[in-house]
Design an enzyme around this catalytic site. Structure first.
Site, PDB file in Angstrom:
ATOM      1  N   GLY A  24      -4.319  -0.432   2.270  1.00 29.82           N
ATOM      2  CA  GLY A  24      -5.524   0.372   2.104  1.00 29.82           C
ATOM      3  C   GLY A  24      -5.300   1.692   1.401  1.00 29.82           C
ATOM      4  N   HIS A  25      -4.062   2.005   1.033  1.00 33.99           N
ATOM      5  CA  HIS A  25      -3.741   3.325   0.441  1.00 33.99           C
ATOM      6  C   HIS A  25      -2.867   3.139  -0.787  1.00 33.99           C
ATOM      7  CE1 HIS A  25      -2.325   7.565   0.362  1.00 33.99           C
ATOM      8  NE2 HIS A  25      -3.447   7.790   1.015  1.00 33.99           N
ATOM      9  N   PHE A  26      -3.200   2.768  -1.826  1.00 36.76           N
ATOM     10  CA  PHE A  26      -4.478   2.222  -2.263  1.00 36.76           C
ATOM     11  C   PHE A  26      -4.171   0.873  -2.868  1.00 36.76           C
ATOM     12  CE2 PHE A  26      -4.679   6.833  -2.509  1.00 36.76           C
ATOM     13  CZ  PHE A  26      -5.818   7.116  -1.781  1.00 36.76           C
TER      14      PHE A  26
END
Length: 160
Positions: A62-64
């Site tokens: 999620g990052h990224f």
């Protein structure tokens, strides 16, 4: 066993592997952020550790997703964990201390460059002072010799 300055006081063989690190820190996957201890000088209150940054780290989901970057707060946490290894070794009797350390303050944090999958993060921590159950450290994280992050970190120990 080597009698270099890094091991003379601790009588530990370097590098210190993940098995010994897990005996010293309560952290486990996915939050254990120290893979190896490369240098340890307890007289100078300094430790150098390594974190191998892999695309398989869960935070990269999620990052990224399109541009994976290690979160700065996790770089600071990795520094604190390296300091925790040094402190546990300093306080331990038979390899285990009865204190559990929590990060309680971060000052002067700087993030100079992104850390990405494939990087080898070198964590260099020095204890500036210890007052009872509090440890004050200065840490620098490097990739290829370049400082990517630094901070003053304070940790407090409580009985576990």
């Amino acid at each position: 066993m080597s009698d270099s300055p890094a091991t003379a006081h601790t009588r530990l063989e370097l590098p210190i592997d993940i098995i010994k690190i897990q005996a010293l820190l309560p952290h486990r996957y996915p939050f254990l952020l120290v893979d190896r201890i490369l240098e340890l000088d307890q007289k100078q209150k300094r430790i150098v550790a390594q974190k191998n940054v892999s695309i398989n780290e869960p935070f990269f989901q999620g990052h990224f997703p399109e541009h994976p970057v290690m979160p700065g707060v996790l770089i600071i946490e990795a520094l604190a964990q390296a300091g925790g290894v040094m402190t546990q070794l300093d306080l331990s009797h038979n390899g285990h201390s009865s204190l559990l350390f929590y990060m309680v303050r971060v000052d002067n944090a700087r993030f100079n460059k992104q850390v990405v999958p494939g990087d080898i993060l070198i964590l260099d921590m020095t204890m500036k002072r210890r007052i009872r159950n509090m440890g004050c450290y200065y840490g620098e994280a490097r990739v290829n010799g370049e400082v990517v992050a630094c901070a003053d970190i304070m940790c407090a120990g409580v009985r576990s």
